[in-house]
Design an enzyme around this catalytic site. Structure first.
Site, mmCIF file in Angstrom:
data_model
loop_
_atom_site.group_PDB
_atom_site.id
_atom_site.type_symbol
_atom_site.label_atom_id
_atom_site.label_comp_id
_atom_site.label_asym_id
_atom_site.label_seq_id
_atom_site.Cartn_x
_atom_site.Cartn_y
_atom_site.Cartn_z
ATOM 1 N N ASN A 79 44.627 39.655 26.937
ATOM 2 C CA ASN A 79 45.010 39.984 28.312
ATOM 3 C C ASN A 79 45.871 41.246 28.340
ATOM 4 O O ASN A 79 46.694 41.481 27.460
ATOM 5 C CB ASN A 79 45.702 38.812 29.011
ATOM 6 C CG ASN A 79 46.864 38.221 28.244
ATOM 7 O OD1 ASN A 79 46.860 38.202 27.017
ATOM 8 N ND2 ASN A 79 47.850 37.733 28.959
ATOM 9 N N ILE A 80 45.633 42.036 29.361
ATOM 10 C CA ILE A 80 46.351 43.305 29.515
ATOM 11 C C ILE A 80 46.991 43.300 30.896
ATOM 12 O O ILE A 80 46.292 43.420 31.916
ATOM 13 C CB ILE A 80 45.396 44.505 29.347
ATOM 14 C CG1 ILE A 80 44.715 44.428 27.962
ATOM 15 C CG2 ILE A 80 46.170 45.814 29.497
ATOM 16 C CD1 ILE A 80 43.678 45.499 27.710
ATOM 17 N N CYS A 94 42.263 39.605 32.367
ATOM 18 C CA CYS A 94 42.305 38.492 31.410
ATOM 19 C C CYS A 94 41.599 38.850 30.101
ATOM 20 O O CYS A 94 40.688 39.695 30.062
ATOM 21 C CB CYS A 94 41.595 37.269 31.977
ATOM 22 S SG CYS A 94 42.371 36.571 33.421
ATOM 23 N N GLU A 131 39.360 37.200 28.504
ATOM 24 C CA GLU A 131 37.920 36.918 28.504
ATOM 25 C C GLU A 131 37.133 38.107 29.051
ATOM 26 O O GLU A 131 36.093 38.491 28.529
ATOM 27 C CB GLU A 131 37.598 35.686 29.354
ATOM 28 C CG GLU A 131 38.197 34.404 28.821
ATOM 29 C CD GLU A 131 39.593 34.106 29.357
ATOM 30 O OE1 GLU A 131 40.380 35.050 29.560
ATOM 31 O OE2 GLU A 131 39.884 32.917 29.572
ATOM 32 N N CYS A 181 39.836 31.582 33.841
ATOM 33 C CA CYS A 181 40.086 31.539 35.290
ATOM 34 C C CYS A 181 38.759 31.710 36.032
ATOM 35 O O CYS A 181 37.731 32.037 35.440
ATOM 36 C CB CYS A 181 41.091 32.623 35.689
ATOM 37 S SG CYS A 181 40.355 34.267 35.822
ATOM 38 N N CYS A 185 36.919 35.072 35.611
ATOM 39 C CA CYS A 185 36.268 35.218 34.300
ATOM 40 C C CYS A 185 35.012 34.357 34.206
ATOM 41 O O CYS A 185 34.024 34.749 33.581
ATOM 42 C CB CYS A 185 37.250 34.867 33.185
ATOM 43 S SG CYS A 185 38.565 36.093 33.021
HETATM 44 N N1 THU Z 1 45.032 34.859 31.389
HETATM 45 C C1 THU Z 1 43.991 35.174 30.566
HETATM 46 O O1 THU Z 1 43.990 36.215 29.901
HETATM 47 N N2 THU Z 1 42.951 34.309 30.498
HETATM 48 C C2 THU Z 1 42.906 33.096 31.113
HETATM 49 O O2 THU Z 1 41.953 32.368 30.939
HETATM 50 C C3 THU Z 1 44.001 32.687 31.991
HETATM 51 C C4 THU Z 1 45.063 33.681 32.222
HETATM 52 C C5 THU Z 1 46.187 35.757 31.414
HETATM 53 C C6 THU Z 1 46.374 36.561 32.652
HETATM 54 C C7 THU Z 1 47.861 36.839 32.608
HETATM 55 O O3 THU Z 1 48.104 37.969 31.803
HETATM 56 C C8 THU Z 1 48.451 35.624 31.915
HETATM 57 O O4 THU Z 1 47.369 34.990 31.258
HETATM 58 C C9 THU Z 1 49.126 34.637 32.846
HETATM 59 O O5 THU Z 1 48.291 34.260 33.878
#
Ligand code: THU
Length: 137
Positions: free
Chosen positions: A43-44, A54, A56, A87, A90
């Site tokens: 995640n960035i 995210c 994914e 989420c 994604c």
């Molecule tokens: N996030 C993801 O990268 N993937 C997920 O499946 C759920 C949430 C990240 C987004 C954000 O940077 C952090 O998790 C908190 O929501």
């Protein structure tokens, strides 16, 4: 073919590269393509929170940008103690490139893996076949 554990190990490495200074919730994802290649993402986050992407989607877009046409397996892990599931956004991106039967492995911690599929995470989805004319690119 990567085993769930191999895919999650790649995802775990990627999680270490997350940019998550705001949530401190580091997520890693790994996907395979139709040629068996593995692509990872983390995640960035962004100071303008809504621009966060995210893990994914980073993994899927990295794969597609490298020439992958289909996603054939997905692994997701987080550095928190709880299992993390993709989420809604994604999930929608996954169904663009993955068949409903595509396995999705969720790291549940303590060596446990939850086995889902793109179809189980996204039933009754709106996808390319919902449109009258979807063209191959
Ligand atoms: N996030 C993801 O990268 N993937 C997920 O499946 C759920 C949430 C990240 C987004 C954000 O940077 C952090 O998790 C908190 O929501």
């Amino acid at each position: 073919m990567k085993t769930p554990r191999e895919l999650l190990a790649a995802a775990r490495q990627a999680a270490g590269r997350a940019h998550a200074p705001y949530s401190r919730f580091k997520v890693g994802a790994a996907v395979t393509d139709e040629r068996g290649r593995v692509f990872t993402g983390a995640n960035i986050e962004n100071a303008s929170y809504g621009l966060t992407v995210c893990a994914e989607r980073v993994a899927v877009f990295t794969a597609i940008a490298a020439g992958a046409r289909r996603i054939t397996a997905v692994g997701v892990t987080s550095r928190s103690l709880k299992p993390v599931a993709p989420c809604g956004a994604c999930r929608q991106v996954l169904i663009e490139f993955a068949a409903p039967s595509t396995p999705v492995y969720l790291d549940a911690g303590r060596g446990k893996v939850i086995h889902e599929s793109v179809g189980s995470l996204m039933p009754t989805a709106f996808g390319a076949d919902s449109l009258p004319a979807a063209h191959e690119t």
